[in-house]
Design a protein around this motif. Structure first.
Motif, PDB file in Angstrom:
ATOM      1  N   THR A 214      38.829 -90.942 -26.631  1.00 36.05           N
ATOM      2  CA  THR A 214      38.246 -91.904 -27.563  1.00 36.05           C
ATOM      3  C   THR A 214      37.504 -91.164 -28.661  1.00 36.05           C
ATOM      4  N   ARG A 215      37.122 -91.906 -29.691  1.00 38.94           N
ATOM      5  CA  ARG A 215      36.308 -91.305 -30.748  1.00 38.94           C
ATOM      6  C   ARG A 215      34.925 -90.911 -30.213  1.00 38.94           C
ATOM      7  N   ALA A 216      34.376 -91.737 -29.322  1.00 34.13           N
ATOM      8  CA  ALA A 216      33.046 -91.447 -28.783  1.00 34.13           C
ATOM      9  C   ALA A 216      33.040 -90.153 -27.981  1.00 34.13           C
ATOM     10  N   THR A 217      34.077 -89.931 -27.170  1.00 31.58           N
ATOM     11  CA  THR A 217      34.107 -88.692 -26.388  1.00 31.58           C
ATOM     12  C   THR A 217      34.411 -87.487 -27.270  1.00 31.58           C
ATOM     13  N   ALA A 218      35.122 -87.703 -28.372  1.00 36.13           N
ATOM     14  CA  ALA A 218      35.339 -86.607 -29.322  1.00 36.13           C
ATOM     15  C   ALA A 218      34.022 -86.183 -29.955  1.00 36.13           C
ATOM     16  N   VAL A 219      33.195 -87.157 -30.301  1.00 36.75           N
ATOM     17  CA  VAL A 219      31.878 -86.858 -30.864  1.00 36.75           C
ATOM     18  C   VAL A 219      31.023 -86.122 -29.838  1.00 36.75           C
ATOM     19  N   TRP A 220      31.054 -86.577 -28.584  1.00 35.42           N
ATOM     20  CA  TRP A 220      30.288 -85.909 -27.532  1.00 35.42           C
ATOM     21  C   TRP A 220      30.738 -84.461 -27.369  1.00 35.42           C
ATOM     22  N   LEU A 234      45.547 -92.252 -25.828  1.00 39.91           N
ATOM     23  CA  LEU A 234      44.192 -92.625 -26.192  1.00 39.91           C
ATOM     24  C   LEU A 234      43.769 -93.798 -25.321  1.00 39.91           C
ATOM     25  N   THR A 235      42.530 -93.796 -24.880  1.00 41.28           N
ATOM     26  CA  THR A 235      42.066 -94.852 -23.986  1.00 41.28           C
ATOM     27  C   THR A 235      41.259 -95.899 -24.742  1.00 41.28           C
ATOM     28  N   GLU A 236      41.620 -96.142 -25.973  1.00 41.48           N
ATOM     29  CA  GLU A 236      41.087 -97.247 -26.761  1.00 41.48           C
ATOM     30  C   GLU A 236      42.166 -97.667 -27.752  1.00 41.48           C
ATOM     31  N   ASP A 237      42.187 -98.945 -28.085  1.00 42.70           N
ATOM     32  CA  ASP A 237      43.153 -99.472 -29.044  1.00 42.70           C
ATOM     33  C   ASP A 237      42.386 -99.989 -30.245  1.00 42.70           C
TER      34      ASP A 237
END
Length: 364
Positions: A214-220, A234-237
Motif C-alpha cells: 500500500t501507499r501507507a506501508t511504502a511511506v513507513w 497491491l493490497t488496496e484498490d
C-alpha cells in the motif's frame, strides 16, 4: 475490474518524478523465482533438490546473458524455498557480478539476530551483493504458521506489528549496533564493551528492502530507511490502473524519504511477468497471455489488485511496456519466472528480454 481513471493522477506522478526521468530510464533487471517444485506432468523441477540446484544454475546463466539480479521468494510449509541464506551464499560463491536477493522474507517467522548473522555471512561470501527484501509477508500455507516457529504477537500486538518489531531489531543488528553485555571471563578474547552480531558486513544495512502493498506501508518503509519493493500485487484498490497506483506508491515513498533526511539514495523495484514470444514454444506457453489485464480479488481478508502479465513479440512488448508508469518510475525491474519450466527455458526468456526488449525501451 476498474478501467476508468483520472488523467490528473498521471500528470501528478510525472511532475513528482521530474528530474528522476533521465536517471530512471536505465533499469537494473533481475529475475524473481518462487522456487516451486512438483512431480506434475511437464515440470522440470520435481524435487526440493531440483529447485535449489536449478536456482544456482539459473543465476549463473542469468549473469552470463547480462541480467543484473537473482531474487527468490520465501514461503514456509510449502514446496518452495523456505530458507534463503544457504541458497544465496551458494549463488554468491558461483557468481561474480549479479545481485542476489529475496522478494520477500516474511519477518513474522524470523529470529532477527539469527537473520543478521546469516545475512552478514552470505553478504561477505558474495562480496557485498545481497539485496534483501523483507516484509510482513503474505498469506501462508498454514494458519498462523509463525507460531510453530515460536513467535507469538505480544499483548495488543498484531502479527504485522510483530513483523515490524522483528524488523527493527534486525536493522539495528545488521547496522552493527553493539548491545550484548560481554562475559568478563570469555572463552576467547574480545575488544571489550558491548558486543555486536558477527559477522558484520558493512553496507548491508543500505541494501534492505521492504515489500510494501500500500501507499501507507511504502511511506513507513521510507521513514525506516529501507528501499521499496513493490510486487505484482497491491493490497488496496484506489480505482486507477495497477501501474498508475504503483507509480503513486513510488512517488509517496520518495517524498517520505526526502522528508526523513536519510543520507543515501534509495532504490525502488517493481515486479512484472513479461514473456517475449519469439519461438513456437513461447507461443504455446504464453500466447494466451497477450490480452491479460489487471484483476481485482480478495486476499487475506481484504481487497487485492493483481497486475497484468505482458506477452507478445518484442516490438509489441516494447509498445505495451512504454506505457507502464510504475516501471518508468522504478530503477529496478524484477521479472517473475516460471521456474518449473527449467533452467534452459528461463535463461532463454531472460536473454530475450535483455537483448530484444530492454534496448527498445532505453533500459540498456
Amino acid at each position: 475490474m476498474r478501467v476508468c481513471w483520472d488523467r490528473r493522477a498521471s500528470d501528478e506522478i510525472q511532475e513528482q518524478r521530474g528530474s528522476f526521468d533521465v536517471e530512471r530510464l536505465m533499469k537494473k533487471i533481475g529475475f524473481l523465482s518462487f522456487g516451486h517444485w512438483s512431480d506434475a506432468a511437464g515440470s522440470a523441477t520435481r524435487s526440493a533438490s531440483d529447485s535449489l540446484l536449478q536456482a544456482i544454475e539459473l543465476a549463473v546463466a542469468a549473469e552470463e546473458v547480462g541480467v543484473d539480479g537473482a531474487y527468490f521468494r520465501v514461503h514456509h510449509f510449502a514446496r518452495q524455498q523456505g530458507s534463503p541464506f544457504p541458497l544465496l551464499a551458494a549463488i554468491g560463491a558461483r557468481t561474480s557480478r549479479i545481485e542476489i536477493g529475496t522478494g520477500v522474507i516474511d519477518m513474522r517467522y524470523e529470529n532477527p539476530l539469527y537473520f543478521a548473522e546469516d545475512a552478514g555471512a552470505a553478504d561477505l561470501i558474495s562480496g557485498g551483493r545481497l539485496q534483501l527484501g523483507v516484509s510482513r509477508g503474505s498469506p501462508e500455507q498454514v494458519l498462523e504458521g509463525y507460531k510453530y516457529f515460536g513467535y507469538v504477537p505480544g499483548d495488543g500486538e498484531s502479527d504485522a506489528d510483530m513483523a515490524r518489531r522483528h524488523t527493527a531489531v534486525m536493522l539495528d543488528a545488521v547496522s552493527g549496533v553493539a548491545f550484548a553485555e560481554p562475559n568478563p571471563n570469555p572463552m576467547s578474547p574480545h575488544p571489550g564493551g558491548p558486543l555486536r552480531i558477527e559477522p558484520h558486513s558493512p553496507g548491508l544495512r543500505e541494501r534492505i528492502w521492504w515489500g510494501a502493498g500500500t501507499r501507507a506501508t511504502a511511506v513507513w518503509a521510507a521513514e525506516q530507511g529501507m528501499n521499496l519493493m513493490s510486487s505484482t500485487l497491491l493490497t488496496e484498490d484506489s480505482g486507477v490502473p495497477f501501474h498508475v497506483a504503483q507509480a503513486q506508491q513510488i512517488a509517496a515513498f520518495r517524498e517520505a524519504w526526502k522528508a526523513a533526511g536519510h543520507e543515501w539514495e534509495p532504490r525502488t523495484s517493481v515486479s512484472r511477468s513479461i514473456f517475449p514470444i519469439t519461438t513456437d514454444l513461447d507461443r504455446a506457453y504464453f500466447g494466451r497471455e497477450r490480452n491479460s489485464s489487471d484483476q481485482v480479488g480478495h486476499i487475506d481478508g481484504g481487497v487485492g489488485v493483481f497486475g497484468r502479465s505482458y506477452a507478445g513479440e518484442p516490438d509489441e512488448l516494447i509498445e505495451k511496456l512504454a506505457g507502464d508508469e510504475a516501471i518508468a518510475a522504478a530503477d529496478t525491474l524484477l521479472l517473475t519466472i516460471p521456474n518449473q519450466l527449467g533452467v534452459e527455458y528461463n535463461a532463454h526468456v531472460l536473454e530475450s528480454i535483455v537483448k530484444d526488449v530492454a534496448p527498445g525501451l532505453g533500459w540498456r
